[in-house]
Design a protein around this motif. Structure first.
Motif, short mmCIF file in Angstrom:
data_model
loop_
_atom_site.label_atom_id
_atom_site.label_comp_id
_atom_site.label_asym_id
_atom_site.label_seq_id
_atom_site.Cartn_x
_atom_site.Cartn_y
_atom_site.Cartn_z
N ALA A 147 86.71 38.44 17.80
CA ALA A 147 88.04 38.58 18.41
C ALA A 147 88.08 39.50 19.63
CB ALA A 147 89.04 39.07 17.36
N HIS A 148 86.93 40.05 20.05
CA HIS A 148 86.94 40.96 21.21
C HIS A 148 85.51 41.19 21.68
CE1 HIS A 148 88.64 44.90 23.10
NE2 HIS A 148 87.38 44.79 23.49
N ILE A 149 85.21 40.67 22.86
CA ILE A 149 83.84 40.82 23.40
C ILE A 149 83.89 40.69 24.92
CG2 ILE A 149 83.30 38.36 23.00
CD1 ILE A 149 80.39 39.32 22.30
N HIS A 150 82.99 41.42 25.60
CA HIS A 150 82.95 41.40 27.07
C HIS A 150 81.67 40.68 27.49
CE1 HIS A 150 85.97 44.79 27.51
NE2 HIS A 150 85.60 44.95 26.24
N TYR A 151 81.80 39.44 28.00
CA TYR A 151 80.55 38.74 28.37
C TYR A 151 79.80 39.43 29.53
CZ TYR A 151 81.16 35.79 32.63
OH TYR A 151 81.28 35.34 33.91
N THR A 162 93.90 43.41 25.27
CA THR A 162 93.72 44.71 25.92
C THR A 162 93.13 45.69 24.90
OG1 THR A 162 94.79 46.36 27.35
CG2 THR A 162 96.06 45.58 25.46
N HIS A 163 92.93 46.93 25.35
CA HIS A 163 92.42 47.98 24.47
C HIS A 163 93.55 48.96 24.16
CE1 HIS A 163 88.90 46.54 26.76
NE2 HIS A 163 88.18 46.87 25.69
N VAL A 164 93.55 49.50 22.95
CA VAL A 164 94.55 50.52 22.61
C VAL A 164 93.97 51.54 21.63
CG1 VAL A 164 95.65 49.36 20.61
CG2 VAL A 164 97.01 50.87 22.07
N GLY A 207 92.50 45.60 20.99
CA GLY A 207 91.19 46.07 20.58
C GLY A 207 91.22 47.50 20.10
N HIS A 208 90.58 47.76 18.97
CA HIS A 208 90.28 49.07 18.38
C HIS A 208 91.37 49.59 17.43
CE1 HIS A 208 86.77 48.99 20.81
NE2 HIS A 208 87.50 48.80 21.89
N CYS A 209 92.55 49.99 17.93
CA CYS A 209 93.66 50.39 17.03
C CYS A 209 93.27 51.50 16.06
CB CYS A 209 94.14 49.18 16.22
SG CYS A 209 94.94 47.91 17.22
N THR A 223 82.98 42.31 17.84
CA THR A 223 81.77 43.08 18.20
C THR A 223 82.04 44.09 19.30
OG1 THR A 223 81.04 41.49 19.85
CG2 THR A 223 80.26 41.15 17.59
N ASP A 224 82.87 43.73 20.29
CA ASP A 224 83.05 44.56 21.49
C ASP A 224 81.75 44.83 22.23
OD1 ASP A 224 84.57 45.92 23.42
OD2 ASP A 224 84.31 47.84 22.39
N VAL A 225 80.79 43.89 22.18
CA VAL A 225 79.64 44.02 23.09
C VAL A 225 80.18 44.11 24.51
CG1 VAL A 225 77.76 42.63 24.11
CG2 VAL A 225 78.02 42.76 21.59
ZN ZN Z 1 86.39 46.10 24.67
#
Ligand code: ZN
Ligand code: GUN
Length: 437
Positions: free
Chosen positions: A77-81, A232-234, A271-273, A322-324
């Motif tokens: 649900a959250h990854i940066h290619y 987004t990130h929070v 993302g994160h929370c 993963t948030d790679v």
């Molecule tokens: Zn991220």
């Protein structure tokens, strides 16, 4: 992408969810000797071999995966290619990591040929670990998103992605403008949203890198295109939270910054929370937004520990991610491994069944895609993985000594990685087979 017209059948153990195991007694179905029938890229049936095999058209070839376990494909649900090549870059925390590694790396995606090359490698990696859908950040460059969707559509994948919006507190070379970013986002929505299996995500990077004007226009886009996604990130890191407090002194909390611009809504994924309070958690639940839980990233950067118990008490939708490149593995199995330990450190307990739910149907629900992906229910797109509990000598020994499904899944989560993925299918097509690239 042409889907396959004929019927295919797969004999294996089958695992699928229809509810959240944390809240329902019988949330899953498990067929030890099961049969999965796929027709025209969709799931036609999943059940016991004994009951179903007589329904197959004569001469249907059955692929024999006995001894292995088929699950719905994993959803990240959250990854940066663009951060693929900078995975495992050392830095003392989020903000130095962004400055030293992330921004210079993302600069290189100005070049569409480089973006296309990394997109192909990234998709190979996702499929190698059994991830069939991901919610993906591009860079600030619209061409990074064009390159990504061009590559994912060529493989027939269901992917969600968007162009990063950021117009302050970042290097000049990565800055858009409020109006330019909104215009590019609208162009990309028109080009890609609901084109083939692509879905668009409006992507403000995080509150510190957008001006009030950009946040305002982003909230407007979120309202104007309600069936798009927003990511987004929070509340990831304490230093970041202090910075947001300085930048937005009027906001009740970090999440409230997004709320005040109208960004909390169904299909918004935060993302994160980690550093939320219960008011924030209630807002995520009541707006049908979702949390992307990123344990390998949070441990790597020392950001903090996600509170599963409080999230559940609030009734928040959540999904594993993963948030790679801050995440240290593409594998959702390795992500479960770390999620399990994070839960233990917070005094709670995540059964393996719950973790598999959070990487499949729970994620599909968080993304409002139940009925499309995330389970083996008839009518769903045939995105699935074939897991191999005997893929390494140690896993084979451990699972031979297991006497329940829970133990087998737990061993796969704790000890498994890309080696545990024997094959990955998307829309009924084989898109990865272990040992073949
Ligand atoms: Zn991220
Ligand atoms: N916050 C803002 N940008 C990023 C990013 O790229 N990765 C992580 N982990 N956090 C962020």
């Amino acid at each position: 992408m042409q889907s396959i017209q004929s019927v295919q059948a797969y004999r294996a153990g089958l695992l699928t969810f229809h509810a959240d195991p944390a809240f329902a007694e019988r949330a899953h179905a498990y067929y030890e000797d099961g049969l999965l029938i796929v027709e025209n890229g969709k799931i036609a049936a999943a059940g016991d071999w004994a009951n179903l095999h007589a329904t197959l058209p004569p001469d249907t070839k059955v692929t024999d995966y006995r001894g292995k376990l088929i699950s719905a494909g994993f959803i990240d649900a959250h990854i940066h290619y663009p951060q693929t090549e900078m995975i495992a870059s050392p830095a003392p925390g989020l903000l130095p990591w962004l400055e030293q590694y992330t921004f210079p790396t993302e600069r290189t995606f100005e070049d569409p040929a480089h973006a296309a090359d990394v997109a192909e490698f990234f998709l190979d990696e996702l499929l190698r670990v059994g991830t069939t859908t991901a919610m993906v950040y591009g860079t600030v460059h619209p061409q990074s998103v064009d390159a990504f969707f061009t590559a994912s559509e060529a493989r027939g994948l269901r992917m969600i992605a968007g162009k990063v919006l950021m117009d302050r507190n970042c290097p000049e070379f990565l800055r858009d403008t409020a109006e330019g970013g909104a215009r590019d986002t609208e162009d990309l929505i028109r080009r890609w949203h609901k084109h083939e299996r692509s879905l668009y995500a409006i992507t403000p990077r995080f509150a510190p890198t957008s001006t009030d004007a950009q946040m305002h226009l982003t909230g407007e886009l979120a309202k104007q295109y309600p069936d798009t996604y927003l990511q987004t990130h929070v509340s990831e890191n304490e230093e970041e939270c202090r910075w947001v407090k300085q930048l937005y002194p009027q906001a009740r909390s970090y999440l409230d910054v997004y709320d005040s611009y109208g960004m909390l809504r169904p299909r918004a994924v935060f993302g994160h929370c980690i550093w939320l309070d219960d008011t924030d958690r209630a807002r995520i639940a009541e707006t049908q937004s979702a949390a992307a839980v990123c344990p390998t990233s949070n441990l790597f950067l020392g950001s903090g520990l996600f509170d599963f118990e409080r999230a559940d008490r609030a009734g928040m939708h959540m999904a594993l991610a993963t948030d790679v490149g801050a995440g240290t593995s593409f594998s959702m199995l390795q992500t479960m491994n770390e999620a399990y330990k994070v839960a233990r450190l917070k005094g709670s307990y995540l059964p393996a069944l719950r973790m598999f739910y959070l990487a499949t149907l729970g994620a599909a629900r968080s993304l409002h895609l139940e009925g499309t992906i995330g389970s083996l229910a008839a009518g769903n797109e045939a995105d699935f993985v074939v897991l191999d509990p005997q893929c390494t000598p140690l896993l084979a020994r451990r699972t031979a000594a297991s006497d329940s499904l829970e133990e087998v899944l737990f061993a796969l989560a704790l000890l498994g990685d890309d080696r545990a993925i024997a094959a990955t299918y998307s829309a009924g097509r084989l898109v990865h087979a272990r040992g073949q690239g």
